[in-house]
Each structure stands twice: as C-alpha cells, then as structure tokens.
Design a protein around this motif. Structure first.
Motif, short mmCIF file in Angstrom:
data_model
loop_
_atom_site.label_atom_id
_atom_site.label_comp_id
_atom_site.label_asym_id
_atom_site.label_seq_id
_atom_site.Cartn_x
_atom_site.Cartn_y
_atom_site.Cartn_z
N ALA A 1 2.79 3.26 0.60
CA ALA A 1 2.92 3.66 1.61
C ALA A 1 4.16 3.26 2.31
O ALA A 1 4.33 3.01 3.54
CB ALA A 1 1.72 3.67 2.81
N ASP A 2 5.37 3.31 1.56
CA ASP A 2 6.48 2.76 2.30
C ASP A 2 7.71 3.73 1.72
O ASP A 2 8.95 3.26 1.47
CB ASP A 2 6.82 1.24 1.40
N SER A 3 7.36 5.02 1.76
CA SER A 3 8.32 6.02 1.37
C SER A 3 9.28 6.08 2.57
O SER A 3 9.13 5.66 3.90
CB SER A 3 7.77 7.37 0.89
N ARG A 4 10.37 7.00 2.53
CA ARG A 4 11.10 7.46 3.65
C ARG A 4 10.20 8.13 4.85
O ARG A 4 10.42 7.94 6.04
CB ARG A 4 12.25 8.34 3.15
N SER B 1 -3.32 -5.28 2.37
CA SER B 1 -2.27 -5.05 3.61
C SER B 1 -2.21 -3.53 3.67
O SER B 1 -1.62 -2.76 2.61
CB SER B 1 -0.86 -5.50 3.17
N ILE B 2 -2.87 -3.00 4.64
CA ILE B 2 -2.93 -1.62 4.73
C ILE B 2 -1.89 -1.22 5.73
O ILE B 2 -1.95 -1.54 7.08
CB ILE B 2 -4.58 -1.17 5.26
N PRO B 3 -0.93 -0.31 5.45
CA PRO B 3 -0.16 0.11 6.37
C PRO B 3 -0.55 0.73 7.51
O PRO B 3 -1.81 1.57 7.48
CB PRO B 3 0.74 1.22 5.53
N ALA B 4 0.07 1.10 8.68
CA ALA B 4 -0.38 1.52 9.91
C ALA B 4 -0.74 2.99 9.78
O ALA B 4 -1.78 3.32 10.37
CB ALA B 4 0.87 1.46 11.00
N ASN B 5 -0.02 3.73 8.89
CA ASN B 5 -0.42 5.18 8.96
C ASN B 5 -1.40 5.61 7.68
O ASN B 5 -1.65 6.50 7.43
CB ASN B 5 0.93 6.04 8.80
N LEU B 6 -2.12 4.47 7.48
CA LEU B 6 -3.45 4.84 6.47
C LEU B 6 -4.55 4.09 7.19
O LEU B 6 -5.01 2.96 6.60
CB LEU B 6 -3.15 4.20 5.07
N GLN B 7 -4.88 4.78 8.46
CA GLN B 7 -5.72 4.21 9.15
C GLN B 7 -7.36 4.60 8.56
O GLN B 7 -8.13 5.26 9.23
CB GLN B 7 -5.62 4.50 10.36
N LYS B 8 -7.61 3.95 7.65
CA LYS B 8 -8.94 4.33 6.92
C LYS B 8 -9.11 3.11 6.25
O LYS B 8 -8.58 2.86 4.93
CB LYS B 8 -8.88 5.76 6.01
N ALA B 9 -10.40 2.44 6.35
CA ALA B 9 -10.76 1.17 5.34
C ALA B 9 -10.95 1.61 4.25
O ALA B 9 -11.56 2.66 3.81
CB ALA B 9 -11.99 0.65 6.32
N MET B 10 -10.49 1.06 3.22
CA MET B 10 -10.70 1.20 1.68
C MET B 10 -11.82 0.74 1.60
O MET B 10 -12.59 -0.33 1.98
CB MET B 10 -9.77 0.31 1.02
N PRO B 11 -13.06 1.50 0.80
CA PRO B 11 -14.25 1.16 0.40
C PRO B 11 -14.64 0.02 -0.57
O PRO B 11 -13.81 0.25 -1.64
CB PRO B 11 -14.90 2.50 0.09
N ILE B 12 -14.83 -1.03 -0.27
CA ILE B 12 -14.95 -2.13 -1.10
C ILE B 12 -16.55 -2.72 -1.34
O ILE B 12 -17.13 -2.76 -0.37
CB ILE B 12 -14.28 -3.53 -0.70
N GLU C 1 -2.95 13.15 8.38
CA GLU C 1 -2.82 13.25 9.86
C GLU C 1 -1.63 12.55 9.90
O GLU C 1 -1.73 11.37 10.09
CB GLU C 1 -4.07 12.74 10.46
N SER C 2 -0.56 13.10 10.28
CA SER C 2 0.70 12.65 10.46
C SER C 2 0.79 11.11 11.26
O SER C 2 0.58 11.36 12.48
CB SER C 2 1.89 13.50 11.06
N GLY C 3 1.13 10.06 10.58
CA GLY C 3 1.28 8.89 11.34
C GLY C 3 -0.09 8.30 11.30
O GLY C 3 -0.04 7.04 11.98
N LYS C 4 -1.22 8.81 10.91
CA LYS C 4 -2.41 8.01 11.03
C LYS C 4 -3.07 8.01 9.76
O LYS C 4 -3.69 6.93 9.31
CB LYS C 4 -3.48 9.01 12.17
N PHE D 1 9.61 7.32 8.54
CA PHE D 1 9.78 8.21 9.58
C PHE D 1 8.77 8.20 10.56
O PHE D 1 8.79 8.23 11.83
CB PHE D 1 10.05 9.50 8.92
N VAL D 2 7.37 8.36 10.16
CA VAL D 2 6.49 8.51 10.99
C VAL D 2 6.19 7.12 11.73
O VAL D 2 5.35 7.18 12.76
CB VAL D 2 5.16 9.08 10.25
N ARG D 3 6.37 5.95 11.21
CA ARG D 3 6.22 4.79 11.83
C ARG D 3 7.42 4.31 12.87
O ARG D 3 7.32 3.24 13.06
CB ARG D 3 5.91 3.51 10.81
N SER D 4 8.35 5.13 12.68
CA SER D 4 9.52 4.93 13.49
C SER D 4 10.32 3.84 13.16
O SER D 4 10.82 2.67 14.04
CB SER D 4 9.28 4.79 15.06
N GLU D 5 10.31 3.50 11.53
CA GLU D 5 11.13 2.12 11.19
C GLU D 5 12.52 2.57 10.61
O GLU D 5 12.80 3.59 10.50
CB GLU D 5 10.10 1.81 9.77
#
Length: 353
Positions: A190-193, A34-45, A228-231, A197-201
C-alpha cells in the motif's frame, strides 16, 4: 565450605545444560504488522498462530527453499515471484513437478492476509490450510509430507529455527504451514502513488488523465473491485462473480471451470471466480483465472464489448435494455488504464525480496 558448595551447585547446573539435559525455551518476539492508514481493516490472525519475529523469519526461509518439493527444485517462490507482486507472469504455468500445464493461472499474493477465501474458487479458508494444496499436489510441488519433515529435521538449521519460533525442534507439518502463513501475511502492499495521493504524502500527485481514470473506475469498476478511498483501499469485494468469460462449464479436471460452485454447490455461483485485488495490477499480467488476457486493454475490451451472456452472469453486468457489458469509450479505457498504473507499489518487491 559454603562458597565451595555454591560453586559446585552452579557447576552441576552448567554441566546439565552442556550435556543437553535441559534446553532453555525462549518466548518468541511478537511481530507487529505495519498496516497503512488507508487499509483500515484488521488482518484476521488465527489465535493458534500469532505473528512472531521468529515465525516470519522461518516462514520466509521455507518460502524460498526448494527442499519443500519432491525433487528439491521447486520452491513457493518459483511461481510467486516478488518482482511480479508474487505472481509468475505466465498464462498457465508448467513449472510444477509433473511439468503438466496448470489448469488455472497462478494468483498473486498481494495483501493475501486479508483474503477471505484462497484459490480462485475460495477452496481454502485460511493460509494455514491453503499451503498444503500446492505443497502436496502432484502437478505442483508434489511433496510427501512425512518425507519433507524428515528432510527438514536433518538440516543443520531448521530444528533450531523451529525451536525459536514454536518452542520445539520436533518439526511438524502444521508448524511448516503456520510459518509459511506468517510470512505471507507480511506481504502488505500500500505504498503506490495512489496510496500517497489519498494519504496526502510526498510523491502522491496524479495527472489529469489519472484523476479522470479514478473517477471512471469508481463509476464502472468499483462494484466488484471495491474500495473506500483513503480508508479501505483493497480494490476487491473479497467475493465471487461470473463475469461473462464463458457459457460452457465443464465437469472435467475436477470441475475447475465451474468456479465457486465447485466449493459451494450453489448454482448461482457457476462460473464465478474470486475478485482479485487490483493492487500492482500492471505487474501481474496475464489476467483472469486462466490468464487468457495479456493486457489491461484486453480486459477492458472484454467488459465493454466481449462479455458472454449466460444464466449465471452477474447481475451487475447486465443492463436494463437486455445488453451485457459496461459501456466505455476508448478514451475512457485509456484513462482507467492510466489510473490502474498508479496502483503499482514499486518498493513492494524490494521490501520482500
């Protein structure tokens, strides 16, 4: 007669399975990270170690099992404590087999699946190879791999778990490493305040001083602790830098004080260490590769006024006027520290107990 023949046939099949002549091998269940929206980089597997539900379960069990050490008293979790974002809270630990003080601070494992180099000097390229370092080092877990495999094979549950994860109950060291690597790739935070904030949650509000700290952080810190804020909010450039901690770089203790140079033999990387992510940074004190700073204030004081000049100091930390360091007022330091506290993911240790 026909009915009896079929019954007899099925009886023989059942008997063969019951007698262990045939063991069914089920395909493991794919595990979706489960990759949060603001970690838009594929994890190398790695292709040879795809994520599976069964592999993660096995890896977690191994991570917390002291059987992986020579004295059966030290687990991976001994030095990587979930409540401390998988760090240990010590300057230099002596929790290993030899009780000798480690020469480097234990790194935390937050988002370690994205790391492009493991250890402070990038001495391992992937998690699968990295785990053999602490497993076998005489000052850490000190395990003999052949002995470990025999012990695991004799346990009542491990052969079954390895069969579920890898299709074989013949336990191999490579499979131990793969399972541990799978579990560590699930350690995603990636579920800090700040994240909310950057995900408007909900729960994502930042105070005035925290917003000021965010802006100051972008100006003064993000050249190395890149995001890269939010990305792509990783808060690291995944690279290595000499940040002015020392001017003498000894060849003792396997040249560990020479940093990345120890691996690359690139003279420009003498005294350079991996940029750690700042996620959960308020939970992972002390700081630096040798744990020399006990607080975030000490860290900022170093970058502001205590940095040491050397031919290897990162150019980003050298000013045009010949001075070194990052200009900061005391109020600016307070704002940056306030922002850094918003990077604490309070649920991280609850998800990964």
């Amino acid at each position: 007669m026909k009915t009896r023949s079929y019954s007899y046939f099925f009886f023989l099949v059942w008997l063969g399975v019951a007698c262990g002549k045939k063991q069914e091998v089920l395909e493991p269940t794919p595990y979706t990270l489960s990759i949060p929206a603001n970690l838009q980089k594929a994890m190398p597997i790695p292709r040879h170690n795809p994520m599976t539900e069964e592999g993660v379960v096995l890896g977690k069990k191994l991570f917390y099992d002291p059987l992986l050490s020579a004295n059966n008293q030290i687990s991976c979790a001994t030095c990587h404590v979930a409540a401390l974002s998988f760090s240990d809270g010590k300057t230099l630990s002596n929790a290993g087999l030899s009780k000798k003080t480690f020469v480097r601070h234990v790194p935390h494992l937050t988002n370690v699946g994205w790391s492009e180099g493991l250890f402070w000097d990038g001495g391992a390229n992937n998690l699968e190879s990295m785990v053999f370092g602490p497993l076998t080092h005489p000052d850490e877990m000190g395990e003999d791999l052949e002995q470990l495999l025999q012990e695991l094979q004799q346990m009542p549950d491990y052969p079954h778990l390895f069969r579920k994860a890898y299709g074989t109950d013949s336990i191999q060291s490579a499979l131990v490493a793969r399972a541990l690597a799978q579990y560590m790739r699930t350690l995603i935070s990636a579920d800090s305040r700040y994240d909310r904030f950057v995900r408007s949650e909900e729960g994502g509000s930042l105070s005035a001083i925290e917003r000021e700290g965010l802006n100051l952080f972008k100006e003064k810190c993000a050249s190395c602790h890149a995001f890269e804020s939010g990305k792509k909010d990783f808060f690291t450039d995944f690279s290595y830098h000499n940040n002015g901690l020392d001017t003498i770089f000894s060849e003792e203790e396997e040249r560990v004080s020479m940093g990345r140079f120890r691996i690359s033999f690139d003279s420009t990387q003498i005294g350079a260490y991996k940029t750690p992510t700042l996620r959960n940074v308020a939970l992972t004190a002390p700081y630096m590769h040798d744990g020399r700073f006990q607080s975030l204030k000490e860290v900022l004081d170093h970058y502001n006024q205590n940095m040491l000049a050397s031919p290897y100091l990162d150019t980003a930390l050298q000013n045009s006027n010949g001075q070194v360091g990052i200009p900061m007022q005391e109020g600016e330091k307070e704002a940056i520290i306030a922002f850094l506290h918003t990077l604490s993911d309070q649920d991280f240790s609850l998800v990964h107990p």
